[in-house]
Design an enzyme around this catalytic site. Structure first.
Site, short mmCIF file in Angstrom:
data_model
loop_
_atom_site.label_atom_id
_atom_site.label_comp_id
_atom_site.label_asym_id
_atom_site.label_seq_id
_atom_site.Cartn_x
_atom_site.Cartn_y
_atom_site.Cartn_z
N CYS A 111 0.83 -1.19 0.00
CA CYS A 111 0.00 0.00 0.00
C CYS A 111 0.87 1.25 0.00
O CYS A 111 2.05 1.21 0.31
CB CYS A 111 -0.91 0.00 1.23
SG CYS A 111 -1.86 -1.51 1.41
N ARG A 157 1.37 1.51 -6.02
CA ARG A 157 1.56 0.59 -4.90
C ARG A 157 0.27 -0.14 -4.50
O ARG A 157 0.30 -1.06 -3.68
CB ARG A 157 2.10 1.35 -3.67
CG ARG A 157 3.46 1.97 -3.88
CD ARG A 157 3.91 2.73 -2.64
NE ARG A 157 4.12 1.82 -1.52
CZ ARG A 157 5.26 1.21 -1.25
NH1 ARG A 157 6.30 1.38 -2.04
NH2 ARG A 157 5.36 0.42 -0.21
N TRP A 177 -3.58 -1.90 -1.51
CA TRP A 177 -3.52 -3.21 -2.15
C TRP A 177 -3.94 -4.21 -1.10
O TRP A 177 -3.28 -4.38 -0.09
CB TRP A 177 -2.11 -3.50 -2.66
CG TRP A 177 -2.00 -4.80 -3.41
CD1 TRP A 177 -2.34 -5.02 -4.71
CD2 TRP A 177 -1.50 -6.05 -2.90
NE1 TRP A 177 -2.09 -6.33 -5.05
CE2 TRP A 177 -1.57 -6.98 -3.96
CE3 TRP A 177 -1.00 -6.46 -1.67
CZ2 TRP A 177 -1.16 -8.31 -3.81
CZ3 TRP A 177 -0.59 -7.77 -1.52
CH2 TRP A 177 -0.67 -8.68 -2.58
N ASN A 218 0.86 0.39 6.00
CA ASN A 218 1.37 -0.49 4.94
C ASN A 218 2.11 -1.62 5.63
O ASN A 218 3.01 -1.39 6.42
CB ASN A 218 2.32 0.28 4.01
CG ASN A 218 3.03 -0.64 3.04
OD1 ASN A 218 2.46 -1.62 2.56
ND2 ASN A 218 4.28 -0.34 2.73
N GLY A 219 1.73 -2.87 5.31
CA GLY A 219 2.38 -4.02 5.92
C GLY A 219 1.35 -5.05 6.35
O GLY A 219 0.18 -5.00 5.94
N GLU A 276 10.65 -13.70 -19.18
CA GLU A 276 10.29 -12.31 -18.93
C GLU A 276 9.23 -11.84 -19.92
O GLU A 276 8.29 -11.11 -19.55
CB GLU A 276 11.52 -11.42 -18.99
CG GLU A 276 11.27 -9.93 -18.93
CD GLU A 276 10.60 -9.45 -17.65
OE1 GLU A 276 10.16 -8.28 -17.62
OE2 GLU A 276 10.49 -10.23 -16.67
N LYS A 317 5.45 -10.46 -18.90
CA LYS A 317 4.89 -9.17 -19.29
C LYS A 317 3.49 -9.34 -19.89
O LYS A 317 2.58 -8.56 -19.60
CB LYS A 317 5.81 -8.47 -20.30
CG LYS A 317 7.03 -7.87 -19.67
CD LYS A 317 6.68 -6.71 -18.76
CE LYS A 317 7.73 -6.49 -17.69
NZ LYS A 317 7.71 -7.46 -16.61
N GLU A 349 1.03 -10.17 -17.10
CA GLU A 349 0.80 -9.08 -16.16
C GLU A 349 -0.20 -8.06 -16.68
O GLU A 349 -1.06 -7.59 -15.92
CB GLU A 349 2.13 -8.36 -15.87
CG GLU A 349 3.06 -9.09 -14.93
CD GLU A 349 4.33 -8.31 -14.69
OE1 GLU A 349 4.73 -8.18 -13.52
OE2 GLU A 349 4.95 -7.84 -15.66
N HIS A 374 8.91 -32.44 -24.38
CA HIS A 374 8.71 -33.20 -23.15
C HIS A 374 7.40 -32.83 -22.45
O HIS A 374 7.27 -33.03 -21.24
CB HIS A 374 9.89 -32.99 -22.20
CG HIS A 374 11.18 -33.53 -22.73
ND1 HIS A 374 11.52 -34.86 -22.64
CD2 HIS A 374 12.21 -32.92 -23.39
CE1 HIS A 374 12.70 -35.05 -23.20
NE2 HIS A 374 13.13 -33.88 -23.67
N LYS A 380 3.33 -2.40 -7.38
CA LYS A 380 4.70 -2.21 -7.85
C LYS A 380 5.72 -2.82 -6.91
O LYS A 380 6.64 -3.51 -7.34
CB LYS A 380 4.97 -0.71 -8.00
CG LYS A 380 6.34 -0.38 -8.59
CD LYS A 380 6.44 -0.82 -10.02
CE LYS A 380 7.78 -0.48 -10.62
NZ LYS A 380 7.91 -1.01 -11.99
#
Length: 612
Positions: free
Chosen positions: A2, A27, A74, A100-101, A485, A489, A492, A508, A607
């Site tokens: 947050c 955030r 968040w 935040n936490g 990566e 992307k 996301e 496989h 983020k």
């Protein structure tokens, strides 16, 4: 996860707080709220959803006052609803808290408080803090700061906290443990915030709170103590970031702007760290001697998400150039297993924010076991940068888009510099080889600029395949992490299911997924495994899969297999992931835009992951 901000001064707090929250919305954007002391009471405005909803509410129901706190959330505990939105208020309506936490023992504390007559209104762990401070004031006297210190001594977990009290309109209280919190020093005004961009329009003078430190802010003073109330003297740092760097600069999204910033970011990361003529790399900030580097038996690279994939590329670089065994670990796994770490082990932790909770915990575990730990981070003064033995800043500037782009490329540059340096120290990279690599490194910005100059083929491919539900990404060697990566992307920001595989592993299992609806993004730039990659592409074609190839300019062979080709400039294989990732970023971007996704603030993501 947050974002929090607090303001006390002569201006209207709501205006300053809302401006800061806009800079912190990366955030978290499940809900948002403000609480402001006004005429002997706390007035609160909260809304579900993105910050625009709170802005509309404040337009309709403005609130005056010169001291207040704000939050963009968040969700961790409790659904993202208005009644779970911060700030939270105690039973009496006197105390308001943003946090935040994660409070790990909140259920135990909540049960105790309920037994004492407290009534809770939300499903969050944070509300416990407001009630706990109230209980401490009732039991031990009315000093808010002392009550806050006593309350936080009872808390287990992580917190960055801002507190206001209706009877103290000229004070903001703050504290932190395992979650970032800074203090901004202005003229006749002071601030608290989760991150620097929130207060850059007002001040560049910053104090970083450390573990279990408490701050008491008025408009003219800041006093900092430990949890026992002992006064502390803290250094003031001046932030060099320009606020313009945190604006879109004419681009429709921060992500696109940050993709286009990558050539300059590479130049910034290289900076004055190379001497091509004398074949030298200058990384004195790492604090590692030649003897220590030569004695290394194992290097662990530990990170999360995009930083992990950068580390996976770094493994190839370090093993090739420095001749040292490298393991790459997700920080969330590394910290909960029993890694073979000792005094001859180097642990490299990578984090854009420098606040990633799992990475920070892994760092601390490695140090406890005697390992030397260095950090590759973007944010100066962050927790990781302060706790490592040496730090390599990537100088990417503020990255606002939740899906990392320019920080990833800067991490690759940092890892390459580190690999060349270690190779020189260990006698495995000759002076001519170092000169050649340094020269090639300096050509990368122009080559990426050339890639960005014409993105027509990428847009066309995105237009053709934006409606697909699944993508497969294939790569080999040092570009297998590039495939991972690229798939990340796409996941996301477009919400399309995408998987990455080492191309040799396709037969496989993953080959069973391929059909005429499946796009397969194949990284087939020139390399020592190019022919192997072509064989894998033919296997896709034989199953009627759609091949989207990333190839080196001038490669006519690839056109025999597919017309969906994205060409990139030629470079040495070791450096190719730095160029190759850029078209994959753009492909994900354009697919997401076509699908109407929120590119900069994808759902369920934040983020900086500052909680487990």
């Amino acid at each position: 996860m947050c974002g929090i901000i607090g303001y006390i001064g002569e201006g209207q707090a709501a205006e300053v707080i809302l401006s800061g929250l806009r800079k912190l919305e990366y955030r978290g954007y499940d809900s948002a709220g403000v609480a402001i002391v006004n005429n002997g009471k706390i007035e609160r405005r909260r809304s579900e959803g993105k910050l625009i909803n709170l802005a509309k509410l404040l337009d309709a129901q403005p609130v005056a006052g010169c001291a207040g706190i704000g939050h963009t959330r968040w969700a961790t505990h409790g659904r993202p609803t208005e009644f779970n939105a911060h700030p939270h208020i105690d039973c009496t309506g006197a105390i308001s808290v943003v946090h935040n936490g994660i409070i790990e023992n909140y259920l135990k504390l909540k049960d105790e408080l309920i037994a004492g007559g407290h009534e809770f209104r939300s499903q969050t762990d944070t509300e416990v803090l407001a009630h706990l401070i109230e209980a401490e004031m009732k039991k031990n006297g009315g000093d808010v700061g002392a009550a806050l210190r006593r309350a936080l001594r009872r808390v287990e977990g992580a917190y960055a906290i801002g507190v206001i009290h209706k009877d103290h309109p000229d004070v903001i209280y703050a504290g932190r443990k395992s979650s970032p919190l800074i203090i901004g020093l202005g003229e006749g005004e002071n601030f608290i915030a989760s991150d620097v961009p929130a207060i850059l329009p007002y001040t560049r003078r910053i104090i970083y709170l450390e573990e279990e430190e408490i701050a008491v802010l008025t408009r003219d003073s800041v006093k900092i103590t430990d949890l026992d109330g002992n006064p502390l003297t803290k250094p003031v740092e001046v932030i060099e970031w320009n606020p313009v760097l945190a604006e879109k600069g004419g681009f429709p999204h921060f992500m696109l702007k940050e993709i286009h910033e990558q050539p300059q970011v590479i130049r910034n990361t290289i900076g004055g760290r190379t001497d091509e003529e004398n074949a030298k790399i200058y990384l004195e900030e790492l604090g590692l001697s030649i003897e220590e580097v030569k004695a290394l038996s194992t290097v662990y690279i530990v990170a999360c998400g995009t930083a992990y994939y950068a580390g996976a590329v770094g493994k190839y670089m370090l093993e090739k150039l420095a001749g040292v065994h490298v393991d790459v670990d997700f920080a969330s796994e590394f910290r909960y297993r029993d890694p073979m770490v000792n005094e001859n082990t180097l642990v490299i932790v990578i984090s854009q924010s420098g606040e990633t909770a799992d990475t920070l915990a892994a760092l601390r575990m490695a140090k406890e076991r005697g390992a030397k730990v260095i950090g590759i981070v973007n944010v100066k003064g962050s927790s990781i940068s302060r706790e490592v033995d040496g730090v390599l800043y990537i100088h990417a500037g503020p990255e606002i888009g939740v899906a990392s782009t320019k920080a990833y490329v800067a991490m690759l540059i940092a890892l390459l510099l580190l690999s060349i340096q270690f190779g020189r120290m260990r006698g495995l990279v000759t002076a001519p080889d170092a000169r050649r690599l340094i020269h090639l490194l300096k050509t990368l910005p122009q080559k990426i600029e050339d890639t960005l100059a014409d993105t027509t083929s990428i847009k066309d491919i995105a237009d053709r395949y934006s409606d697909r539900r699944d993508f497969l990404y294939l790569g080999r060697g040092i570009n297998f992490p590039t495939a991972m990566e690229g798939a990340l992307k796409l996941k996301e920001i477009s919400y399309i299911h995408a998987e990455a595989y080492a191309a040799g592993e396709m037969k496989h299992g993953p080959i069973a997924l391929i059909d005429r609806r499946m796009p397969v993004v194949s990284i087939a730039t020139q390399s020592h495994v190019y022919d192997k990659m072509l064989s894998n592409i033919q296997e896709v074609i034989a199953r009627e899969g759609i091949v989207i190839a990333l190839a080196t300019q001038g490669d006519a062979e690839i056109l025999k297999f597919t017309k969906d080709v994205i060409f990139v400039p030629d470079t040495e294989e070791l450096l190719s992931p730095i160029i190759n990732v850029v078209p994959l970023q753009l492909l994900a971007y354009h697919v997401a835009v076509n699908r109407g996704s929120d590119v900069d603030q994808p759902r369920n993501l934040a983020k900086s992951v500052t909680v487990e």
